[in-house]
Design a protein around this motif. Structure first.
Motif, PDB file in Angstrom:
ATOM      1  N   SER A   7      30.867  43.192  38.449  1.00 39.38           N
ATOM      2  CA  SER A   7      30.861  43.097  36.991  1.00 39.38           C
ATOM      3  C   SER A   7      32.287  43.156  36.471  1.00 39.38           C
ATOM      4  O   SER A   7      33.160  43.811  37.053  1.00 39.38           O
ATOM      5  N   LEU A   8      32.545  42.438  35.401  1.00 41.81           N
ATOM      6  CA  LEU A   8      33.873  42.388  34.788  1.00 41.81           C
ATOM      7  C   LEU A   8      33.922  43.476  33.721  1.00 41.81           C
ATOM      8  O   LEU A   8      33.362  43.327  32.634  1.00 41.81           O
ATOM      9  N   GLN A   9      34.594  44.573  34.063  1.00 41.80           N
ATOM     10  CA  GLN A   9      34.572  45.742  33.190  1.00 41.80           C
ATOM     11  C   GLN A   9      35.877  46.507  33.310  1.00 41.80           C
ATOM     12  O   GLN A   9      36.495  46.529  34.383  1.00 41.80           O
TER      13      GLN A   9
ATOM     14  N   ALA B 155      28.658  40.130  32.424  1.00 36.20           N
ATOM     15  CA  ALA B 155      29.877  39.361  32.652  1.00 36.20           C
ATOM     16  C   ALA B 155      30.327  39.639  34.080  1.00 36.20           C
ATOM     17  O   ALA B 155      30.442  40.790  34.495  1.00 36.20           O
ATOM     18  N   LYS B 156      30.582  38.575  34.848  1.00 34.89           N
ATOM     19  CA  LYS B 156      30.836  38.754  36.277  1.00 34.89           C
ATOM     20  C   LYS B 156      32.078  38.009  36.735  1.00 34.89           C
ATOM     21  O   LYS B 156      32.504  37.025  36.125  1.00 34.89           O
TER      22      LYS B 156
ATOM     23  N   THR C 265      40.295  33.293  45.718  1.00 38.86           N
ATOM     24  CA  THR C 265      40.168  32.718  44.386  1.00 38.86           C
ATOM     25  C   THR C 265      39.010  33.412  43.682  1.00 38.86           C
ATOM     26  O   THR C 265      38.209  34.114  44.316  1.00 38.86           O
ATOM     27  N   VAL C 266      38.935  33.233  42.372  1.00 36.96           N
ATOM     28  CA  VAL C 266      37.933  33.951  41.589  1.00 36.96           C
ATOM     29  C   VAL C 266      37.418  33.051  40.479  1.00 36.96           C
ATOM     30  O   VAL C 266      38.144  32.196  39.960  1.00 36.96           O
ATOM     31  N   SER C 267      36.155  33.224  40.158  1.00 36.88           N
ATOM     32  CA  SER C 267      35.555  32.540  39.014  1.00 36.88           C
ATOM     33  C   SER C 267      34.878  33.585  38.129  1.00 36.88           C
ATOM     34  O   SER C 267      34.442  34.636  38.602  1.00 36.88           O
ATOM     35  N   PHE C 268      34.816  33.292  36.843  1.00 36.28           N
ATOM     36  CA  PHE C 268      34.263  34.225  35.859  1.00 36.28           C
ATOM     37  C   PHE C 268      33.100  33.555  35.143  1.00 36.28           C
ATOM     38  O   PHE C 268      33.159  32.372  34.820  1.00 36.28           O
TER      39      PHE C 268
END
Length: 257
Positions: A21-23, A95-96, A84-87
């Motif tokens: 999770s994007l936190q 939100a991840k 690499t990363v994706s959102f």
């Protein structure tokens, strides 16, 4: 006689993918738990004490990670890992950030499951009107149905040079997509923006409380392929996004404050 001959492995590497999770950390100016993972994907961490932590892209000197994966008492070590990363910001879902890492192989061994401290990982928040606001694209604030961003790092396992084995980020091609409520032409002409190759800013804020906010910013976004759709009887527009630098290393910035 018929049949296979054996294959001889000439390259060993490890790949690892996972979502988190994007936190934020819960404290303004304190790096979030996700921070080291972002640094392993070509972001540099800049801390403003008691205020914010910002992740900016860099084109050289990217950090690498050592990751430990214990599968029911079997330990895998992943050295020199970069990725690499994706959102994803999808309404009514967390939100991840999804990470894809490549690293060097280390001999697998048995090891007891370690004690874990998850206190740095705060409860993720869903993308809802209560938690998410401030979406705009090319200066136009509108209803957002979905947003995804992919950093698009080119990650290379280099082992074809004698005396050198490592994992490098050699390029990136950030892109994404957005689904918004389709505007009237008088409100915003995205078709003209496509035709004129106009670049504009993208912005989004997820989270409300200090220390739990993340602000997403991309100043040089090119929109492409506008496509109409429908959601609950409302006309939508899907746009492909191409994130380009304006002054260099500024295609995408994350600020936790």
């Amino acid at each position: 006689f018929l049949g296979h001959s054996e294959e001889i492995p000439v390259s060993r590497r490890v790949k690892l993918s996972y979502e988190v999770s994007l936190q934020g950390s819960g404290t303004a100016g304190l790096a979030p738990a996700i921070g080291p993972l972002l640094r392993g994907c070509g972001f540099a961490e800049v801390t403003d004490p008691d205020t914010s932590v910002t992740y900016n892209l860099v084109s050289e000197g990217q950090e690498s990670l050592t990751q430990y994966i214990n599968v029911d008492g079997v330990l895998h070590k992943m050295l020199c890992s970069r990725g690499t990363v994706s959102f994803s910001f999808t309404p009514k879902a967390l939100a991840k950030a999804k990470f894809d890492f490549t690293g060097l192989f280390v001999a697998v061994s048995d090891a007891a499951l370690p004690a874990t401290d998850m206190s740095k990982w705060k409860q993720g928040r869903p993308v809802t009107n209560a938690w998410t606001a401030g979406f705009s694209l090319h200066g136009f604030a509108t209803a957002m149905y979905d947003l995804s961003l992919n950093l698009g790092n080119q990650v290379v396992h280099r082992d074809d040079v004698i005396g050198v084995e490592d994992v490098l980020i050699t390029d990136r091609a950030p892109e994404g997509s957005a689904v918004i409520q389709a505007p009237r032409q008088a409100e915003k002409d995205y078709f003209l923006a496509v035709q004129e190759v106009t670049k504009g800013a993208l912005a989004l804020t997820h989270g409300t409380a200090a220390g739990l906010r993340v602000k997403v910013a991309a100043p040089g976004v090119q929109v492409k392929n506008p496509t109409y759709g429908e959601k609950n009887g409302v006309t939508t527009m899907s746009l492909a996004l191409r994130l380009t630098p304006l002054v260099g290393n500024d295609e995408l910035t994350l600020t936790f404050d």
